[in-house]
Design a protein around this motif. Sequence first.
Motif, PDB file in Angstrom:
ATOM      1  N   THR A  14      13.556 -10.236  42.807  1.00  0.00           N
ATOM      2  CA  THR A  14      14.355  -9.120  43.329  1.00  0.00           C
ATOM      3  C   THR A  14      13.706  -8.503  44.557  1.00  0.00           C
ATOM      4  OG1 THR A  14      15.241  -8.619  41.137  1.00  0.00           O
ATOM      5  CG2 THR A  14      15.353  -6.866  42.788  1.00  0.00           C
ATOM      6  N   ASN A  15      12.380  -8.325  44.520  1.00  0.00           N
ATOM      7  CA  ASN A  15      11.672  -7.766  45.679  1.00  0.00           C
ATOM      8  C   ASN A  15      11.825  -8.674  46.901  1.00  0.00           C
ATOM      9  OD1 ASN A  15      10.777  -5.473  44.370  1.00  0.00           O
ATOM     10  ND2 ASN A  15       8.814  -6.372  43.773  1.00  0.00           N
ATOM     11  N   LEU A  16      11.682  -9.971  46.688  1.00  0.00           N
ATOM     12  CA  LEU A  16      11.842 -10.916  47.789  1.00  0.00           C
ATOM     13  C   LEU A  16      13.277 -10.888  48.318  1.00  0.00           C
ATOM     14  CD1 LEU A  16       9.841 -13.963  46.354  1.00  0.00           C
ATOM     15  CD2 LEU A  16       9.251 -12.666  48.419  1.00  0.00           C
ATOM     16  N   TYR A  17      14.234 -10.874  47.415  1.00  0.00           N
ATOM     17  CA  TYR A  17      15.638 -10.852  47.801  1.00  0.00           C
ATOM     18  C   TYR A  17      15.953  -9.627  48.653  1.00  0.00           C
ATOM     19  CZ  TYR A  17      20.739 -11.004  47.356  1.00  0.00           C
ATOM     20  OH  TYR A  17      22.082 -11.049  47.631  1.00  0.00           O
ATOM     21  N   ASP A  18      15.553  -8.456  48.162  1.00  0.00           N
ATOM     22  CA  ASP A  18      15.850  -7.213  48.877  1.00  0.00           C
ATOM     23  C   ASP A  18      15.192  -7.190  50.256  1.00  0.00           C
ATOM     24  OD1 ASP A  18      17.319  -6.369  46.728  1.00  0.00           O
ATOM     25  OD2 ASP A  18      15.761  -5.056  45.911  1.00  0.00           O
ATOM     26  N   VAL A  76       9.232 -25.637  52.873  1.00  0.00           N
ATOM     27  CA  VAL A  76       8.947 -25.074  51.556  1.00  0.00           C
ATOM     28  C   VAL A  76       7.680 -24.227  51.625  1.00  0.00           C
ATOM     29  CG1 VAL A  76       8.292 -25.588  49.169  1.00  0.00           C
ATOM     30  CG2 VAL A  76      10.087 -26.937  50.291  1.00  0.00           C
ATOM     31  N   LEU A  77       7.812 -22.963  51.250  1.00  0.00           N
ATOM     32  CA  LEU A  77       6.671 -22.058  51.127  1.00  0.00           C
ATOM     33  C   LEU A  77       6.420 -21.842  49.641  1.00  0.00           C
ATOM     34  CD1 LEU A  77       4.542 -20.050  52.081  1.00  0.00           C
ATOM     35  CD2 LEU A  77       6.360 -18.361  52.410  1.00  0.00           C
ATOM     36  N   MET A  78       5.294 -22.370  49.143  1.00  0.00           N
ATOM     37  CA  MET A  78       4.980 -22.250  47.726  1.00  0.00           C
ATOM     38  C   MET A  78       4.343 -20.906  47.428  1.00  0.00           C
ATOM     39  SD  MET A  78       3.682 -25.923  46.276  1.00  0.00           S
ATOM     40  CE  MET A  78       4.883 -27.225  45.952  1.00  0.00           C
ATOM     41  N   LEU A  79       4.786 -20.292  46.335  1.00  0.00           N
ATOM     42  CA  LEU A  79       4.249 -19.017  45.869  1.00  0.00           C
ATOM     43  C   LEU A  79       3.659 -19.240  44.483  1.00  0.00           C
ATOM     44  CD1 LEU A  79       7.357 -16.795  46.760  1.00  0.00           C
ATOM     45  CD2 LEU A  79       5.359 -17.255  48.184  1.00  0.00           C
ATOM     46  N   THR A  80       2.390 -18.899  44.314  1.00  0.00           N
ATOM     47  CA  THR A  80       1.748 -19.193  43.037  1.00  0.00           C
ATOM     48  C   THR A  80       0.536 -18.317  42.791  1.00  0.00           C
ATOM     49  OG1 THR A  80       0.677 -20.942  41.744  1.00  0.00           O
ATOM     50  CG2 THR A  80       0.341 -20.967  44.117  1.00  0.00           C
ATOM     51  N   GLY A  95       4.375 -32.118  49.200  1.00  0.00           N
ATOM     52  CA  GLY A  95       5.364 -31.867  50.240  1.00  0.00           C
ATOM     53  C   GLY A  95       5.522 -30.433  50.678  1.00  0.00           C
ATOM     54  N   ALA A  96       4.666 -29.528  50.179  1.00  0.00           N
ATOM     55  CA  ALA A  96       4.763 -28.135  50.609  1.00  0.00           C
ATOM     56  C   ALA A  96       4.354 -27.995  52.072  1.00  0.00           C
ATOM     57  CB  ALA A  96       3.868 -27.255  49.738  1.00  0.00           C
ATOM     58  N   ASP A  97       4.962 -27.028  52.759  1.00  0.00           N
ATOM     59  CA  ASP A  97       4.621 -26.773  54.155  1.00  0.00           C
ATOM     60  C   ASP A  97       3.636 -25.624  54.305  1.00  0.00           C
ATOM     61  OD1 ASP A  97       6.628 -28.529  55.795  1.00  0.00           O
ATOM     62  OD2 ASP A  97       7.807 -27.609  54.187  1.00  0.00           O
ATOM     63  N   ASP A  98       3.632 -24.713  53.349  1.00  0.00           N
ATOM     64  CA  ASP A  98       2.706 -23.580  53.382  1.00  0.00           C
ATOM     65  C   ASP A  98       2.512 -23.096  51.959  1.00  0.00           C
ATOM     66  OD1 ASP A  98       1.004 -21.673  54.359  1.00  0.00           O
ATOM     67  OD2 ASP A  98       2.504 -20.578  55.516  1.00  0.00           O
ATOM     68  N   TYR A  99       1.497 -22.248  51.768  1.00  0.00           N
ATOM     69  CA  TYR A  99       1.052 -21.883  50.423  1.00  0.00           C
ATOM     70  C   TYR A  99       0.620 -20.430  50.453  1.00  0.00           C
ATOM     71  CZ  TYR A  99      -0.985 -23.390  45.887  1.00  0.00           C
ATOM     72  OH  TYR A  99      -1.263 -23.590  44.567  1.00  0.00           O
ATOM     73  N   LEU A 100       1.149 -19.619  49.541  1.00  0.00           N
ATOM     74  CA  LEU A 100       0.807 -18.204  49.499  1.00  0.00           C
ATOM     75  C   LEU A 100       0.486 -17.815  48.063  1.00  0.00           C
ATOM     76  CD1 LEU A 100       0.559 -15.874  51.487  1.00  0.00           C
ATOM     77  CD2 LEU A 100       2.952 -15.302  51.044  1.00  0.00           C
ATOM     78  N   VAL A 101      -0.679 -17.190  47.881  1.00  0.00           N
ATOM     79  CA  VAL A 101      -1.157 -16.850  46.543  1.00  0.00           C
ATOM     80  C   VAL A 101      -0.693 -15.454  46.153  1.00  0.00           C
ATOM     81  CG1 VAL A 101      -3.214 -16.509  45.114  1.00  0.00           C
ATOM     82  CG2 VAL A 101      -3.163 -18.363  46.797  1.00  0.00           C
ATOM     83  N   LYS A 102      -0.217 -15.321  44.912  1.00  0.00           N
ATOM     84  CA  LYS A 102       0.175 -14.017  44.361  1.00  0.00           C
ATOM     85  C   LYS A 102      -1.074 -13.235  43.972  1.00  0.00           C
ATOM     86  CE  LYS A 102       4.358 -15.966  42.239  1.00  0.00           C
ATOM     87  NZ  LYS A 102       5.061 -16.212  40.977  1.00  0.00           N
ATOM     88  N   PRO A 103      -1.053 -11.906  44.101  1.00  0.00           N
ATOM     89  CA  PRO A 103       0.003 -11.078  44.694  1.00  0.00           C
ATOM     90  C   PRO A 103      -0.027 -11.187  46.213  1.00  0.00           C
ATOM     91  CG  PRO A 103      -1.848  -9.703  44.083  1.00  0.00           C
ATOM     92  CD  PRO A 103      -2.183 -11.085  43.597  1.00  0.00           C
ATOM     93  N   SER A 105       1.808  -9.903  50.189  1.00  0.00           N
ATOM     94  CA  SER A 105       2.521  -8.877  50.935  1.00  0.00           C
ATOM     95  C   SER A 105       3.879  -9.428  51.371  1.00  0.00           C
ATOM     96  CB  SER A 105       1.709  -8.470  52.175  1.00  0.00           C
ATOM     97  OG  SER A 105       2.525  -7.838  53.140  1.00  0.00           O
ATOM     98  N   LEU A 106       4.926  -8.632  51.201  1.00  0.00           N
ATOM     99  CA  LEU A 106       6.254  -9.063  51.622  1.00  0.00           C
ATOM    100  C   LEU A 106       6.290  -9.331  53.125  1.00  0.00           C
ATOM    101  CD1 LEU A 106       8.509  -6.711  49.479  1.00  0.00           C
ATOM    102  CD2 LEU A 106       8.203  -9.175  49.197  1.00  0.00           C
ATOM    103  N   LYS A 107       5.535  -8.532  53.883  1.00  0.00           N
ATOM    104  CA  LYS A 107       5.490  -8.744  55.330  1.00  0.00           C
ATOM    105  C   LYS A 107       4.868 -10.092  55.665  1.00  0.00           C
ATOM    106  CE  LYS A 107       5.476  -3.945  56.899  1.00  0.00           C
ATOM    107  NZ  LYS A 107       4.740  -2.914  57.686  1.00  0.00           N
ATOM    108  N   GLU A 108       3.858 -10.498  54.895  1.00  0.00           N
ATOM    109  CA  GLU A 108       3.254 -11.808  55.151  1.00  0.00           C
ATOM    110  C   GLU A 108       4.218 -12.927  54.782  1.00  0.00           C
ATOM    111  OE1 GLU A 108      -0.778 -14.448  54.333  1.00  0.00           O
ATOM    112  OE2 GLU A 108      -0.508 -12.536  53.267  1.00  0.00           O
TER     113      GLU A 108
END
Length: 229
Positions: A14-18, A76-80, A95-103, A105-108
């Motif tokens: 929901t946060n990503l969607y908004d 594909v931006l993987m979130l994990t 096949g991922a193009d980029d990788y972002l670790v949780k938690p 920033s929405l701006k990132e």
Amino acid sequence: MKVLIIEDDAAIATNLYDYLESNAYQVDIASNGAMGLHLATTQHWDAILLDLSLPGMDGLTICRKLREEAHRDTPVLMLTAKDTLEDKLHGFRQGADDYLVKPFSLKEVGARLAALIKRYNGQVTQAELRCADVRFDLATLTVERAGRPVKLPPKCLYLLRILMQSPNRVFGRAELETQIWGEQLPDSDTLRAHVYTLRRALTAHGENDLIDTVHGLGYRLAVSDANTP
């Protein structure tokens, strides 16, 4: 731009969607792996945000099937939450193009997503659109006319970007509706209302109206000079 979020955590999705919708993206969400793979392979997307830990089918499998079986090169931006080097390397191998670790920033997320889409579309050097005295900054999603700021709601931003990317081209109503709202088409007067809002914002200080209504066909941004890098 159309973005698919494949994420089973409702709060994160929901946060990503908004956030993305407020930045003029058209967004859809899949809450499990099977649904995500189906949407990813049956519709066009400019990018996919993909969680690794999903019910039914994990993100690595989805990414591999997307590349090897469906032959889709959608960014594909993987979130994990997995943050080891080996986890990241394995994601890239699938096949991922980029990788972002949780938690994160929405701006990132927004910045990485925009970079992936620009690179995929061959627009890495494109920073702005200019038509007549209208300037659209693609990085900040801000619009100016003759140097004054123009405030627009997200859907009007998206509409303006479509028109400015192909100045003088006539866009049919159905084409614009599909690009902006996807398969969930709005009421018949919704597009007309957004065009009216866009016109009012661009001519608020008495400027000439750049948007032509081509009766029986659709709309175009009519300009004699345009700079679209």
